[in-house]
Design a protein around this motif. Structure first.
Motif, short mmCIF file in Angstrom:
data_model
loop_
_atom_site.label_atom_id
_atom_site.label_comp_id
_atom_site.label_asym_id
_atom_site.label_seq_id
_atom_site.Cartn_x
_atom_site.Cartn_y
_atom_site.Cartn_z
N SER A 13 -13.36 0.68 45.25
CA SER A 13 -13.76 -0.37 46.21
C SER A 13 -14.65 -1.37 45.50
O SER A 13 -15.23 -1.10 44.44
N VAL A 14 -14.75 -2.56 46.11
CA VAL A 14 -15.56 -3.64 45.55
C VAL A 14 -16.14 -4.45 46.70
O VAL A 14 -15.50 -4.66 47.73
N SER A 15 -17.39 -4.88 46.53
CA SER A 15 -18.00 -5.77 47.52
C SER A 15 -18.98 -6.68 46.81
O SER A 15 -19.30 -6.49 45.63
N ALA A 16 -19.46 -7.70 47.54
CA ALA A 16 -20.39 -8.66 46.94
C ALA A 16 -21.24 -9.31 48.01
O ALA A 16 -20.79 -9.51 49.14
N PHE A 17 -22.46 -9.64 47.62
CA PHE A 17 -23.35 -10.47 48.42
C PHE A 17 -23.47 -11.83 47.73
O PHE A 17 -23.77 -11.90 46.53
N SER A 18 -23.24 -12.89 48.47
CA SER A 18 -23.46 -14.25 47.98
C SER A 18 -22.89 -14.48 46.58
O SER A 18 -23.58 -14.99 45.70
#
Length: 276
Positions: free
Chosen positions: A164-169
């Protein structure tokens, strides 16, 4: 490898280690949070990449992530943002050089000698973590701002390596905004075509894996229009049919107050994928 910090936190241990990186040719520090479950079993790992000017300290002291990692039984590893040391190239300003590695492999002198953060994060560091801690090979990756760019690009460039991958700003299109243009010119040279290999919005079209992207962006972020431009990632994903959840959060800015507000949801998102 030397442990230089060891603090009880949320039933587990927040540690910081120093080691010599063969990839970067210098000593590096990284933080590792071992939740209480790590005392009896091997656990999956979430890699966190921080933004410009940061070290491994910003995330572990400001995000409040440890209690969620303890809840879900996930190790969190947070490396520094660039190579460090007296012999490492640097530049004036906060957005190039030390603290601003951009998670790529530089090809231009003097940066190419040490600035190989992509290979460090994707290869050397996980090999070290999985050999030294009760960690499985189930990996997730996330980050903020420059680190959000790094998380997206490293996941896209390494299909099958992350669950999985996620990001903030995140800086979603660095080849088209001032932060990225400055860094890419220095690290990669003037050929803009070469930049696209390190641009998440450009990589989407040719992605070999349709790993869903989770992105949170504050609508009051002072860098939203000039540096981040999440609509570029949305457009690229729409054109390629790549799954993207882009959440625009009213009132939130670029700070760790934003990250602390939603990091629990991101860790839960990763935990589901890591145990799936």
């Amino acid at each position: 490898m030397q442990r230089i910090e060891h603090r009880a936190c949320a039933g587990g241990w927040q540690d910081v280690y120093r080691h010599h990186s063969a990839t970067l040719g210098c000593d590096m520090q990284f933080a590792v949070y071992l939740p209480p479950q790590a005392a009896t079993q091997a656990l999956p790992v979430l890699y966190w990449l921080s933004g410009l000017t940061c070290t491994e300290q910003n995330f572990i002291t400001k995000a409040g992530a440890q209690r969620y990692a303890a809840e879900h039984g996930v190790i969190i590893v947070a490396p520094d943002t660039s190579p460090r040391g007296d012999g490492v190239a640097d530049a004036e300003g906060y957005d190039l050089g030390k603290g601003a590695g951009f998670y790529l492999n530089a090809t231009r002198a003097p940066w190419a000698t040490h600035y190989r953060m992509h290979d460090y994060v994707a290869q050397e560091l996980p090999a070290l973590v999985e050999a030294s801690f009760p960690a499985t090979a189930a990996r997730a990756i996330s980050g903020h701002s420059m680190g959000g760019h790094g998380a997206l690009v490293i996941a896209l460039r390494n299909p099958g390596r992350y669950r999985s991958v996620s990001a903030f700003s995140p800086i979603v299109a660095p080849s088209q905004v001032p932060w990225g243009e400055k860094a890419f010119t220095a690290y990669l040279g003037e050929d803009r075509a070469a930049w696209l290999a390190w641009d998440a919005s450009a990589l989407i079209a040719g992605a070999d894996e349709r790993l869903p992207l989770l992105v949170d962006q504050g609508e009051a972020d002072e860098f939203l229009q000039t540096q981040l431009q999440p609509q570029r990632l949305q457009q690229a994903c729409d054109a390629a049919g790549h799954p993207l959840t882009l959440r625009l959060q009213p009132g939130y800015d670029h700070s760790y107050y934003f990250i602390a507000s939603f990091i629990g949801e991101h860790i839960a998102h990763h935990a589901r994928a890591l145990r799936g």
